[in-house]
Design an enzyme around this catalytic site. Structure first.
Site, mmCIF file in Angstrom:
data_model
loop_
_atom_site.group_PDB
_atom_site.id
_atom_site.type_symbol
_atom_site.label_atom_id
_atom_site.label_comp_id
_atom_site.label_asym_id
_atom_site.label_seq_id
_atom_site.Cartn_x
_atom_site.Cartn_y
_atom_site.Cartn_z
ATOM 1 N N ASN A 1 0.861 -1.179 0.000
ATOM 2 C CA ASN A 1 0.000 0.000 0.000
ATOM 3 C C ASN A 1 0.900 1.233 0.000
ATOM 4 O O ASN A 1 1.498 1.553 1.015
ATOM 5 C CB ASN A 1 -0.892 -0.025 1.256
ATOM 6 N N TRP A 2 0.964 1.883 -1.150
ATOM 7 C CA TRP A 2 1.884 3.028 -1.270
ATOM 8 C C TRP A 2 1.313 4.286 -0.633
ATOM 9 O O TRP A 2 1.988 5.306 -0.562
ATOM 10 C CB TRP A 2 2.205 3.295 -2.746
ATOM 11 N N LYS A 3 0.027 4.233 -0.253
ATOM 12 C CA LYS A 3 -0.664 5.395 0.325
ATOM 13 C C LYS A 3 -0.496 6.611 -0.597
ATOM 14 O O LYS A 3 -0.421 6.448 -1.811
ATOM 15 C CB LYS A 3 -0.135 5.675 1.735
ATOM 16 N N HIS B 1 -9.457 0.718 4.779
ATOM 17 C CA HIS B 1 -8.188 0.960 5.474
ATOM 18 C C HIS B 1 -8.445 1.876 6.677
ATOM 19 O O HIS B 1 -9.283 2.781 6.610
ATOM 20 C CB HIS B 1 -7.181 1.598 4.512
ATOM 21 N N GLU C 1 -6.925 4.328 7.801
ATOM 22 C CA GLU C 1 -6.779 5.765 7.540
ATOM 23 C C GLU C 1 -8.051 6.317 6.884
ATOM 24 O O GLU C 1 -8.446 7.449 7.142
ATOM 25 C CB GLU C 1 -5.529 6.013 6.675
ATOM 26 N N GLU D 1 -5.229 -5.306 10.566
ATOM 27 C CA GLU D 1 -4.253 -4.245 10.770
ATOM 28 C C GLU D 1 -4.581 -3.502 12.068
ATOM 29 O O GLU D 1 -5.407 -2.569 12.057
ATOM 30 C CB GLU D 1 -4.286 -3.260 9.611
ATOM 31 N N GLY E 1 2.301 2.116 10.678
ATOM 32 C CA GLY E 1 3.198 3.262 10.523
ATOM 33 C C GLY E 1 3.882 3.705 11.799
ATOM 34 O O GLY E 1 4.463 4.787 11.856
ATOM 35 N N SER F 1 3.484 -2.208 10.379
ATOM 36 C CA SER F 1 4.934 -2.182 10.603
ATOM 37 C C SER F 1 5.609 -3.516 10.260
ATOM 38 O O SER F 1 6.542 -3.935 10.945
ATOM 39 C CB SER F 1 5.244 -1.749 12.049
ATOM 40 N N GLY G 1 2.863 -1.215 4.270
ATOM 41 C CA GLY G 1 2.859 0.214 3.932
ATOM 42 C C GLY G 1 4.274 0.699 3.668
ATOM 43 O O GLY G 1 4.817 0.534 2.574
ATOM 44 N N GLY G 2 4.897 1.275 4.683
ATOM 45 C CA GLY G 2 6.202 1.915 4.533
ATOM 46 C C GLY G 2 7.240 1.064 3.814
ATOM 47 O O GLY G 2 7.941 1.553 2.915
HETATM 48 C C1 PEP Z 1 -0.679 0.030 5.845
HETATM 49 O O1 PEP Z 1 -0.600 1.093 5.285
HETATM 50 O O2 PEP Z 1 -1.648 -0.698 5.621
HETATM 51 C C2 PEP Z 1 0.391 -0.389 6.750
HETATM 52 C C3 PEP Z 1 0.299 -1.541 7.341
HETATM 53 O O3 PEP Z 1 1.432 0.504 6.929
HETATM 54 P P1 PEP Z 1 2.858 0.169 7.605
HETATM 55 O O4 PEP Z 1 3.359 -1.119 7.029
HETATM 56 O O5 PEP Z 1 3.725 1.338 7.249
HETATM 57 O O6 PEP Z 1 2.635 0.040 9.081
#
Ligand code: PEP
Length: 252
Positions: A9-11, A94, A96, A166, A172, A213, A234-235
């Site tokens: 997920n590049w957000k 998600h 967010e 999640e 994040g 994470s 994500g990251g």
């Molecule tokens: C996400 O954006 O769904 C996510 C899990 O982010 P991260 O891996 O950065 O915690």
């Protein structure tokens, strides 16, 4: 046997030019990794470019959200059919979107039913907040999100759904859940609810991802758990070497 699944997920990161660069770094290696369904989810403006680059490379493309209506006066929104012209997957619910843009279990469900109609594979996100975790409400929250989000889907469509657990406190933050805690939620809460909703066989076939994470360093521990079938990343999905390591770790 559930085929492992890893999605990035590049957000709200990566312009079209940067998407080109990131995919140029990812695709030569990612294309050759067998036995893992792997998907990248860039922002909307980059999807057209990304769809051309991933075509025939064994890497799927997903959008990060969509509306449930087919068309009409919904300024700023993107319809399922529009997503389907470029993507095979869509992230829904998600945290967010839930936290900042008013996404609810009800809207997640509408979008899921729209994904079913549009032939998209949905990655449905669920997970408790830090306050809910600290209050011991994880099982209650996660089972309710699963039940409400997934209600009304057809028996044929259910096995194609991908669920991503999640925990909001792990997204994040660099503070991943322990693999044991995630396994407890996947195997002790989510899969039993899936069994109630769709029966034992279908529940066994649905992939349940962990997200929050995930890194190249901790991925293998998550994937060693029996009910963790992959990751929503994500990251680390923005760093080619890390994302490739995570996909490799998912190979069983
Ligand atoms: C996400 O954006 O769904 C996510 C899990 O982010 P991260 O891996 O950065 O915690």
């Amino acid at each position: 046997m559930r085929i492992p699944f890893v999605a990035g997920n590049w957000k709200m990161n990566k312009t079209i030019a940067e998407t080109r660069d990131l995919l140029s770094a990812l695709l030569p290696t990612l294309s050759g990794i067998d036995g893992v369904e792997r998907v990248v989810c860039p922002p909307y403006p980059a999807l057209m470019t990304a769809s051309e680059l991933v075509a025939g490379r064994g890497v799927g493309l997903g959008a990060q959200d969509m509306h449930w209506e087919e068309k009409g006066a919904f300024t700023g929104e993107v319809a399922p059919g529009m997503v389907g012209e470029l993507c095979g997957y869509v992230i829904l619910g998600h945290s967010e979107r839930r936290a900042y843009f008013g996404e609810t279990d009800e809207t997640v469900n509408k979008k899921l039913l729209a994904a079913q109609k549009a032939g998209l594979t949905p990655i449905v996100c669920i997970g408790e907040t830090l306050a809910q975790y600290e209050a011991g409400e994880t099982a209650k929250v996660v089972s309710s999100q699963t039940r409400l989000g997934l209600q009304g889907v057809s028996a044929e469509f259910a096995p194609t759904i991908v669920v991503a657990y999640e925990p909001v406190w792990a997204i994040g933050t660099g503070k991943a859940s322990s693999a044991e805690n995630a396994q407890g939620v996947h195997g002790g809460v989510i899969r039993p609810v899936l069994k109630e909703l769709f029966g034992a066989e279908t529940a066994q076939s649905i992939r349940i991802l962990y997200g929050g994470s995930v890194t190249a360093a901790n991925a293998a521990e998550f994937f060693s758990q029996p009910d963790i079938d992959g990751a929503l990343v994500g990251g680390a999905s923005l760093k080619p070497e890390d994302f490739i390591s995570i996909v490799r770790a998912a190979q069983k």
